[in-house]
Each structure stands twice: as C-alpha cells, then as structure tokens.
Design an enzyme around this catalytic site. Sequence first.
Site, short mmCIF file in Angstrom:
data_model
loop_
_atom_site.label_atom_id
_atom_site.label_comp_id
_atom_site.label_asym_id
_atom_site.label_seq_id
_atom_site.Cartn_x
_atom_site.Cartn_y
_atom_site.Cartn_z
CB CYS A 58 -0.82 0.07 1.28
SG CYS A 58 -2.28 -1.21 1.24
CD GLU A 60 -2.55 3.79 3.21
OE1 GLU A 60 -3.52 4.28 3.52
OE2 GLU A 60 -1.99 3.05 2.41
CB CYS A 93 -6.27 -1.60 3.95
SG CYS A 93 -4.39 -2.02 4.08
CB CYS A 96 -2.28 0.86 5.99
SG CYS A 96 -1.48 0.32 4.47
#
Length: 136
Positions: A58, A60, A93, A96
């Site tokens: 991701c 992040e 998510c 994360c």
Amino acid sequence: MTFFEITDKDRELIRAALDVLEKNFDDGIYNHTVGAAVRCKNGRVYAGVNCDGNHGSCAEYITMGIAISAGEREFDTIVAVHDQAPNCLLAPCGNCRQMLIEYCPDIKVILNNDENEMVKVGIRDLIPFAWKPVIC
C-alpha cells in the site's frame, strides 16, 4: 473518538499525496493508483505511491518506508488519496492501520467519515484493541 482540526498544513499534505499520485499514476496496469503523504513532527513531508503486484504494498507502507529510510522516527499526520474518491481521501486498510499503530501510535490520519466529510483522527481510534507484541 477525538477529532482534530483540519489545518492548511493538512491540505498541503493532501496536495503532496495527490501530486505524487499524478506523477506516477498507472491507469493501465493499476500498479500505482494510490498516493500517500506523511508529515513528520519536524515538518518534513514524504510522499509515495502503492506498488501493486502479486505481493503489493500500500501507499502508506511505501511512504512510511521512505520516511523511515530517511531517518525519520516521529510522525504527525498521514493521508492516502485517489483522485476519484470522495474528497480524494481513502481510509487506510486494516494492515496499514496495524503498521501505523506499531510504528507511530500517536499519528493522526486524515480520511472521510461515514458521511464523506473530511476528518482527522488518531490511529488508536481507527484500530481499538490492536495487536501488540507480547513481552515475556
């Protein structure tokens, strides 16, 4: 849940995430479709995009990795974006959220609430009762 004020610096952080996404967006393969930016407590901003694939990561995660690789350890606020999302904001998510609470349990996250209004909250509010390492 505690809400924090959205500041001009937060809007600049959103812009940084949108800028990195615009520079790297890959509509055909979808490898780079989310941007993120993190502001450190010293004011420095780092931005990155997701790296999708068989075992993708991701935005992040990528962004935090960039900041940590640059020597940062104290984080203030993070945001993830996609230009077609409401307010251009995406919520992190679960994976994360867990990473953020482990690396920076006091970080704030900019995202939309259930009414698609922009809010800023602490990561602890997004993942109550998070997993913690057992220390024996």
